[in-house]
Motif scaffolding. Structure first.
Motif, PDB file in Angstrom:
ATOM      1  N   CYS A  92      40.280  50.113  41.935  1.00  0.00           N
ATOM      2  CA  CYS A  92      39.793  49.331  40.875  1.00  0.00           C
ATOM      3  C   CYS A  92      40.162  49.873  39.493  1.00  0.00           C
ATOM      4  O   CYS A  92      39.547  50.921  39.181  1.00  0.00           O
ATOM      5  N   LYS A 110      39.091  49.434  35.506  1.00  0.00           N
ATOM      6  CA  LYS A 110      38.229  48.598  34.745  1.00  0.00           C
ATOM      7  C   LYS A 110      38.676  48.871  33.318  1.00  0.00           C
ATOM      8  O   LYS A 110      38.658  49.961  32.897  1.00  0.00           O
ATOM      9  N   TYR A 116      34.793  42.790  30.736  1.00  0.00           N
ATOM     10  CA  TYR A 116      35.504  43.626  31.567  1.00  0.00           C
ATOM     11  C   TYR A 116      36.696  42.931  32.256  1.00  0.00           C
ATOM     12  O   TYR A 116      36.311  41.885  32.942  1.00  0.00           O
ATOM     13  N   TYR A 165      38.883  43.418  35.680  1.00  0.00           N
ATOM     14  CA  TYR A 165      38.652  44.256  36.982  1.00  0.00           C
ATOM     15  C   TYR A 165      40.351  44.155  37.502  1.00  0.00           C
ATOM     16  O   TYR A 165      40.554  43.101  38.233  1.00  0.00           O
TER      17      TYR A 165
END
Length: 348
Positions: A7, A9, A22, A24
């Motif tokens: 992932c 971020k 944030y 993702y």
């Protein structure tokens, strides 16, 4: 920017300074969207994000039933990523590096081998940017030998890179050495990267910062309130012409008129060795609504024509020095950049 557990971020820069949220990302499409929307921005950060997008693209392409189909699918992803922002050359530099990784393999390679190599390359690009930021900061700080106030335009800080930043990295290091007393920050219309991002970064670091409107820069210089200017870059031509956020050219002209040094801080990945001058740099034009509205409110007549280039080009004659991870370049830039080009080829 953090890569963990498949992932990516990303800090959503469109919400700063009011909200710290944030994104993702679990697909290359989401990263492409983040680049287009300026949720992630800044030439080095765009390059690193695109590299991780290629990892996701490779995972998607791995479902292809042949090596040629896999490569075709992945190159299609790369092409679509390249169309997200046309001016920042770091984007194309990172995509090329990822494509070169793929070229090391053939039909006898397993998808797992290719995916691992691509992920390692994306991580390397991000880690290299951290080291590059530190070197640029050190070399740039050496230009500030006495306490002084500086002016910067747009955002070339940690938000635009993977670590310290380029121009703001230099400011941070020079401040640590006692040679920065205050930073004047242009608001940077129409998207206010100076007001929302640079002022926020400096304020978070406890560095004295004063926000001004873009059209105040000349008056600040005339009244001897700043002693130098430092900015980042999105693309630098082989002759030293510099593309950066719109308004940078105006600041450079004002600096020359007032006898103030104008510095550019940028990594080698921002140099486009394939073009001779800034005339060859494609300039992104963005939507009219960015200019016609402010804070969600319409500020211009309905149907009015708008010219909204995202960048401009500062002539090399206006640039006092270009700060890179390999040292400080000065005119004649054609010769200095040719040497830099030879160094970059050897380091590959």
């Amino acid at each position: 920017m953090v890569w963990s557990n498949n992932c990516l971020k990303l800090l959503d820069q469109t919400l700063l300074p009011g909200q710290v949220e944030y994104i993702y990302c679990h697909s290359w499409e989401r990263i492409a969207e983040a680049i287009k929307k300026l949720e992630v921005r800044g030439a080095p950060a765009i390059g690193a994000a695109a590299a991780f997008a290629m990892v996701f693209g490779a995972r998607e392409a791995a479902a292809a039933n042949s090596w040629n189909a896999f490569k075709t699918a992945l190159l299609s992803v790369s092409k679509q990523l390249a169309q997200t922002r046309p001016t920042a050359v770091n984007l194309f530099w990172a995509l090329k590096r990822m494509e070169e990784v793929v070229e090391r393999f053939d039909e006898n390679s397993s998808p797992g081998e290719v995916l691992t190599a691509l992920e390692q390359e994306a991580i390397a690009i991000a880690e290299e940017d951290k080291a590059v930021n530190q070197k640029i900061s050190k070399y740039g700080a050496s230009l500030f030998t006495a306490p002084q106030a500086v002016l910067t335009h747009c955002n070339a800080g940690a938000l635009a890179t993977v670590a310290l930043g380029t121009a703001l990295g230099v400011i941070r290091e020079a401040k640590a050495q006692g040679n920065i007393t205050k930073v004047f920050v242009d608001e940077t219309r129409p998207l206010l990267q100076g007001a929302r991002l640079t002022a926020w970064e400096l304020h978070q670091d406890g560095i004295p910062v004063t926000l001004i409107t873009d059209n105040t820069a000349g008056w600040v210089m005339k009244n001897k309130m700043v002693q130098s200017v430092i900015v980042g870059a999105d693309r630098i031509a082989r002759n030293g012409d510099v593309a950066n956020k719109i308004g940078t050219y105006s600041v450079a002209v004002l600096a020359r008129e007032h006898g103030i040094p104008f510095y550019v801080a940028a990594p080698v990945s921002t140099f486009d060795f394939s073009i001779k001058t800034g005339n060859d740099i494609p300039i992104e034009e963005r939507c009219a609504n960015e200019v016609k509205s402010f804070g969600g409110c319409c500020i211009a007549p309905e149907g009015i024509s708008v010219f909204n280039p995202a960048f401009d080009v500062t002539l090399n004659s206006l640039v006092t020095a270009i700060i890179t991870e390999h040292g400080v370049l000065r005119a004649p830039y054609e010769q200095a950049i040719e040497k830099l080009y030879q160094i970059s080829k050897k380091s590959k």
